[in-house]
Design an enzyme around this catalytic site. Sequence first.
Site, mmCIF file in Angstrom:
data_model
loop_
_atom_site.group_PDB
_atom_site.id
_atom_site.type_symbol
_atom_site.label_atom_id
_atom_site.label_comp_id
_atom_site.label_asym_id
_atom_site.label_seq_id
_atom_site.Cartn_x
_atom_site.Cartn_y
_atom_site.Cartn_z
ATOM 1 C CG ASP A 212 -6.798 -2.180 -3.817
ATOM 2 O OD1 ASP A 212 -7.196 -1.107 -3.333
ATOM 3 O OD2 ASP A 212 -5.608 -2.542 -3.784
ATOM 4 C CB SER B 14 -0.960 -0.036 1.199
ATOM 5 O OG SER B 14 -1.954 0.951 1.082
ATOM 6 C CG HIS C 201 -6.037 -1.857 -0.069
ATOM 7 N ND1 HIS C 201 -5.055 -1.586 -0.990
ATOM 8 C CD2 HIS C 201 -5.615 -1.304 1.097
ATOM 9 C CE1 HIS C 201 -4.093 -0.892 -0.418
ATOM 10 N NE2 HIS C 201 -4.404 -0.705 0.849
#
Length: 448
Positions: free
Chosen positions: A388, A231, A418
């Site tokens: 995501d 991320s 995600h």
Amino acid sequence: MRTSNQAFLKVVFDEHENVTVCDVASLGLLGLETLCLHATVMRLRWSGGVLLSVAAAYYVYTPLPSAVSEPWKLILLDALFRSFIHAGDAAQALGVCHSVHMLNSVVSRLEVIEPWSSPTVRVTDSALGGVPARVFQPVGGGAKLRRGVLYFHGGGWALGSGRMRSYDLLCRRMAEELDTVVVSVDYRLAPDSVFPDQYHDALAASRAFLSPEVLQRFGVNPARVGVSGDSSGGNLAAAVAQRISADDSMSVKFSIQALIYPVLQALDLNTPSYQQNHNVPILHRHLMARFWLIYLGADPSLLPHLLSSPSSLLHPSISPSIRSHLNWTSLLAAKHQKHYRPVGIETGSREVTGIVPGLVDVRAAPLLAEQGILGRTPRAYVMTCEFDVLRDDGLMYARRLQDAGVTVTSVHYDDGFHGCMVFSFWPFLSSVGQRSLDNYIQWLDHNL
């Protein structure tokens, strides 16, 4: 008195059993009023319980695409995360503290653990280039040189820590199964520190880890050092990989980069994945935009304007060169573009790029890098998930790396969401999380 109590109990019992015969005569007026009050209270409790259950179910339940892996686990996780966010927002509204501070306080209490060593992995808290880090070193092995991985945790540049249980277990497993020295970096967090502080911390830690002195101290082979992150940590990993690769003063450079559902740009929050997954847990579109503004030290009142900004392809202030780096109509496969189209300017939207220059800074948005810079970066692993908002960031970056001549392994999970890879351990263990972690470690084993 005894007779009255018996009659009272009899009436309650009979009402419960739907019996119409009742001994009211012996109750008296006071006893009858008491009975009525008791029945009213019971009805109110029952009604309140039903309403509370309905409200809780409404709050917890979030409609999800049918293909998402183990949807009920994700729904419950999202409800927990949203409750923390709402508590943080309430604390900020009351002037208690910043919402992010509240969130990090909760996360720290629930997740942060002290370093503990096992018979196979020695774990210590240390520092690299002045940046706090947790070091995972395999035990034994004699004097042989090992591989090394520098890891940056996710959390929107504002949340989390390498000392969290989930990241501790992730790095511990990497160290054990790969016989690799893993260093998990605790870079500074927003809002106390904003861009480019996180980038500078990541770069300082990278330079220190790649120095001959540190590599020798940890017994790491200089030719087998990688950088990785998930991320926002994937953002930092990509950014420092670009910078280190272009720095001719560095005698040792990263040999691989492994990016897990990385966030790589904020000029276009209307890519197909942002449109498709705008309300899919756990990273909703508005939450990602909020993280960007916090990271870049921008005014939070710009949130609706950032969300209403047009697609980069239609943005009047973005140069043709930058547009080409974000042109998802040419960079994404048709199966990912689907039926989505670029979004035009909404009425009343403000020009955000001029107010927030970090949006076009390649250190914050690695996807904007020129082809010549990308071509110097190491072999790459890019993981993306179908559900995501950041899916297209990763897919476009993989494509641009390939076009620049970099060897890329692009792994996509059609049932992924995600954050799924760090949910590979109890109590948030998920099937796609386990599969993604297994494949990630296997790729590192074959390529590092």
